[in-house]
Design a protein around this motif. Structure first.
Motif, mmCIF file in Angstrom:
data_model
loop_
_atom_site.group_PDB
_atom_site.id
_atom_site.type_symbol
_atom_site.label_atom_id
_atom_site.label_comp_id
_atom_site.label_asym_id
_atom_site.label_seq_id
_atom_site.Cartn_x
_atom_site.Cartn_y
_atom_site.Cartn_z
ATOM 1 N N ILE A 127 0.859 -1.192 0.000
ATOM 2 C CA ILE A 127 0.000 0.000 0.000
ATOM 3 C C ILE A 127 0.891 1.236 0.000
ATOM 4 C CG2 ILE A 127 -1.872 1.200 1.175
ATOM 5 C CD1 ILE A 127 -2.608 -1.618 0.209
ATOM 6 N N ASP A 128 0.658 2.129 -0.959
ATOM 7 C CA ASP A 128 1.505 3.320 -1.062
ATOM 8 C C ASP A 128 1.366 4.228 0.162
ATOM 9 O OD1 ASP A 128 0.860 3.578 -4.638
ATOM 10 O OD2 ASP A 128 2.380 2.460 -3.528
ATOM 11 N N SER A 129 0.115 4.405 0.625
ATOM 12 C CA SER A 129 -0.114 5.308 1.745
ATOM 13 C C SER A 129 -1.218 4.714 2.616
ATOM 14 C CB SER A 129 -0.541 6.688 1.238
ATOM 15 O OG SER A 129 -1.052 7.473 2.307
ATOM 16 N N ILE A 130 -0.961 4.575 3.891
ATOM 17 C CA ILE A 130 -1.944 3.950 4.774
ATOM 18 C C ILE A 130 -2.132 4.774 6.050
ATOM 19 C CG2 ILE A 130 -0.355 2.417 6.022
ATOM 20 C CD1 ILE A 130 -2.614 0.248 5.684
ATOM 21 N N TRP A 131 -3.388 4.946 6.397
ATOM 22 C CA TRP A 131 -3.765 5.604 7.646
ATOM 23 C C TRP A 131 -4.619 4.611 8.434
ATOM 24 C CZ3 TRP A 131 -3.373 11.309 8.068
ATOM 25 C CH2 TRP A 131 -2.772 11.896 6.946
ATOM 26 N N ALA A 132 -4.365 4.509 9.743
ATOM 27 C CA ALA A 132 -5.173 3.593 10.555
ATOM 28 C C ALA A 132 -5.321 4.151 11.959
ATOM 29 C CB ALA A 132 -4.531 2.213 10.602
ATOM 30 N N LYS A 133 -6.550 4.061 12.484
ATOM 31 C CA LYS A 133 -6.771 4.484 13.866
ATOM 32 C C LYS A 133 -7.943 3.710 14.437
ATOM 33 C CE LYS A 133 -9.838 8.465 13.053
ATOM 34 N NZ LYS A 133 -10.888 8.195 14.063
ATOM 35 N N GLY A 134 -8.074 3.736 15.765
ATOM 36 C CA GLY A 134 -9.212 3.086 16.392
ATOM 37 C C GLY A 134 -10.485 3.888 16.150
ATOM 38 N N PHE A 135 -11.603 3.200 16.095
ATOM 39 C CA PHE A 135 -12.879 3.874 15.881
ATOM 40 C C PHE A 135 -13.161 4.824 17.031
ATOM 41 C CE2 PHE A 135 -16.767 4.427 13.765
ATOM 42 C CZ PHE A 135 -17.795 4.422 14.685
ATOM 43 N N GLU A 136 -13.497 6.048 16.711
ATOM 44 C CA GLU A 136 -13.768 7.102 17.700
ATOM 45 C C GLU A 136 -12.534 7.497 18.502
ATOM 46 O OE1 GLU A 136 -18.538 6.403 18.588
ATOM 47 O OE2 GLU A 136 -17.074 5.589 19.989
ATOM 48 N N LYS A 137 -11.371 7.219 17.961
ATOM 49 C CA LYS A 137 -10.128 7.675 18.570
ATOM 50 C C LYS A 137 -9.554 8.796 17.713
ATOM 51 C CE LYS A 137 -7.663 5.936 21.325
ATOM 52 N NZ LYS A 137 -7.356 6.284 22.739
ATOM 53 N N ASN A 175 -0.314 8.218 7.311
ATOM 54 C CA ASN A 175 0.316 8.366 5.997
ATOM 55 C C ASN A 175 1.638 7.566 5.937
ATOM 56 O OD1 ASN A 175 0.495 9.209 3.357
ATOM 57 N ND2 ASN A 175 1.424 11.174 3.863
ATOM 58 N N SER A 176 1.594 6.371 6.463
ATOM 59 C CA SER A 176 2.779 5.506 6.394
ATOM 60 C C SER A 176 2.927 4.979 4.976
ATOM 61 C CB SER A 176 2.650 4.339 7.385
ATOM 62 O OG SER A 176 2.548 4.801 8.699
ATOM 63 N N LYS A 177 4.148 4.955 4.519
ATOM 64 C CA LYS A 177 4.410 4.630 3.108
ATOM 65 C C LYS A 177 4.805 3.173 2.904
ATOM 66 C CE LYS A 177 3.853 8.919 1.738
ATOM 67 N NZ LYS A 177 2.652 9.274 0.924
ATOM 68 N N PHE A 178 4.316 2.645 1.774
ATOM 69 C CA PHE A 178 4.750 1.344 1.239
ATOM 70 C C PHE A 178 4.705 0.236 2.314
ATOM 71 C CE2 PHE A 178 5.617 3.721 -2.367
ATOM 72 C CZ PHE A 178 6.491 4.754 -2.088
ATOM 73 N N LYS A 179 3.521 0.030 2.814
ATOM 74 C CA LYS A 179 3.318 -0.999 3.838
ATOM 75 C C LYS A 179 2.651 -2.228 3.224
ATOM 76 C CE LYS A 179 4.623 0.995 7.702
ATOM 77 N NZ LYS A 179 5.692 0.411 8.551
ATOM 78 N N ASN A 180 3.156 -3.421 3.536
ATOM 79 C CA ASN A 180 2.462 -4.646 3.137
ATOM 80 C C ASN A 180 1.865 -5.377 4.339
ATOM 81 O OD1 ASN A 180 4.668 -5.953 4.298
ATOM 82 N ND2 ASN A 180 5.717 -6.098 2.327
ATOM 83 N N SER A 181 1.999 -4.780 5.518
ATOM 84 C CA SER A 181 1.344 -5.326 6.717
ATOM 85 C C SER A 181 1.279 -4.222 7.773
ATOM 86 C CB SER A 181 2.089 -6.540 7.263
ATOM 87 O OG SER A 181 3.346 -6.163 7.787
ATOM 88 N N PHE A 229 -6.766 3.013 2.821
ATOM 89 C CA PHE A 229 -5.807 2.431 1.880
ATOM 90 C C PHE A 229 -5.706 3.377 0.686
ATOM 91 C CE2 PHE A 229 -5.849 -1.726 3.912
ATOM 92 C CZ PHE A 229 -7.095 -1.798 4.492
ATOM 93 N N ASN A 230 -4.618 4.069 0.580
ATOM 94 C CA ASN A 230 -4.430 5.091 -0.476
ATOM 95 C C ASN A 230 -5.577 6.105 -0.394
ATOM 96 O OD1 ASN A 230 -2.057 3.780 -1.355
ATOM 97 N ND2 ASN A 230 -3.239 2.393 -2.642
ATOM 98 N N ASP A 231 -6.586 5.976 -1.296
ATOM 99 C CA ASP A 231 -7.671 6.965 -1.272
ATOM 100 C C ASP A 231 -9.022 6.334 -0.902
ATOM 101 O OD1 ASP A 231 -8.252 7.115 -4.900
ATOM 102 O OD2 ASP A 231 -7.870 5.467 -3.525
#
Lengths: 160, 228
Positions: free
Chosen positions: A56-66, A73-79, A97-99
């Motif tokens: 994944i070129d750009s990934i954002w992840a957070k807990g729901f309601e956090k 915006n972490s770059k080039f992640k496969n896990s 995942f990207n957009d």
């Protein structure tokens, strides 16, 4: 004279033999859900499907309601690694995942009796029971290892 | 490696000291003068706790006594019993406590064989084996698990956990008669657990009579005893 010398030697010997213990923890105490990304590709000639690792070129992840992000915006992640709740049986995440953005809801059981050692303490491990998700980017999810412990292993696979 | 080095130095010093004491011996007996298999019984108590109890870092204690039978100056069956325990708080604030009786049975063998017609020595160089056992309760208090991202904390205690541990030992030691019927000497022990540690299974930090719960332990006793 010999008695006194011998006594001092003995006392010195025992002082050198005094036992000391190591208080530091040498084990891994982090427990995270590990999700790998895969892509299913169909061969146009044979029609057979092949599976390959997806980066994944750009990934954002957070807990729901956090408000705070686990991945911003972490770059080039496969896990990615996501922490599950220890006082609840359901953990929900929002992942971009990207957009494209999807939500992921993990239903799990918690085991808080997983004792490591006096120095390391105890950890809470999880058993994944069910995974629910939206399908903007995600095509499907496979549970390949339902036991989430302090060992490094991929637990879910997200297919695009 | 550091611990083995410390014990090696201690053994060397103890051996030197005992050699100095062993200069004085009582009038020896002839082998022929003694009859019957059981020659005598020696009762002794470990002196090491008298020194370690003054250590501010000591988080464990162990008191023990032993009774050993002399059979033909060759075989020395022994029963050892004691009281041991621990009260330790780790850097993560988890507290471990235990307190229990332990026992060991075993056999020592004299490495110095008395020759017929020769005068008996009242000093012994012994090697032997032991089987040790302790059934005990232990407590872990103030166990805390935190999840920083979700702002969660789980704190709990594990009290009155009961377990039985068995181990074997290989021993070597010296007993020297420092005055009539009064003996002193050291014993070095290599202790080994039976059974494997299962990951995630609750296990005690300290085992009375064995020491810290590791695959193998070294320890030293220094005893004073009386011959009956």
């Amino acid at each position: 004279m010999k008695f006194h010398v011998a006594t001092y030697i003995l006392i010195l010997g025992f002082l050198l033999a005094s036992c000391t213990t190591n208080d530091s923890c040498s084990e891994e105490t982090d427990v995270n859900l590990k999700i790998g990304f895969l892509k299913r590709t169909q061969n146009q000639t044979t029609g057979a499907y092949s599976i390959s690792t997806l980066t994944i070129d750009s990934i954002w992840a957070k807990g729901f309601e956090k408000d705070s992000f686990l991945y911003k915006n972490s770059k080039f992640k496969n896990s990615i690694l996501l922490p599950l709740k220890i006082n609840a049986n359901q953990s929900e995440f929002v992942i971009r995942f990207n957009d494209k953005t999807d939500t992921l809801r993990i239903s799990h059981e918690n085991n808080d009796q997983h004792f490591l050692s006096l120095e390391c303490g105890s950890i809470v491990t999880h058993s994944i029971k069910k995974v629910a998700y939206s399908t903007n980017f995600i095509d499907s999810i496979s549970i390949i290892n339902p036991e989430v412990t302090n060992f490094d292993a991929t637990h879910l696979q997200i297919f695009n | 490696m550091q611990r083995i080095y410390k014990y090696s130095i201690s053994i060397l010093f103890s051996f030197i000291a005992l050699n100095l004491w062993a200069q004085q011996t009582n009038k020896p007996d002839s082998v022929k003068a003694q009859r019957g298999m059981i020659k005598n019984i020696r009762v002794e108590v470990d002196l090491v706790p008298l020194i370690t109890m003054f250590s501010a870092e000591s988080q464990t204690y162990s008191y023990e006594a032993a009774a050993q039978v002399n059979i033909n100056h060759k075989y020395f069956p022994v029963l050892e019993m004691g009281l041991a325990g621990a009260n330790k708080t780790a850097q993560n604030e988890i507290n471990y406590t235990t307190n229990a009786i332990f026992a060991r049975v075993g056999m020592d063998f004299s490495l110095i064989k008395p020759k017929p017609g020769k005068t008996l020595t009242h000093n012994f160089f012994l090697a032997g084996v032991r089987i040790g056992m302790s059934n005990f309760n232990f407590d872990y208090n103030n166990i805390s698990v935190e999840n920083d991202y979700w702002n969660e904390t789980k704190t709990f205690n594990l009290n009155d956990q009961n377990i039985t541990k068995v181990w074997f030992e290989i021993t070597a030691g010296v007993r020297v008669e420092i005055s009539p019927k009064v003996y002193m000497g050291w014993t070095i022990r290599n202790k080994n657990r039976f059974g494997q540690q299962i990951p995630g299974e609750l296990s005690p930090w300290y085992i009375p009579g064995y020491g810290i719960n590791k695959d193998s332990n070294w320890s030293v006793n220094y005893a004073i005893g009386y011959l009956f």
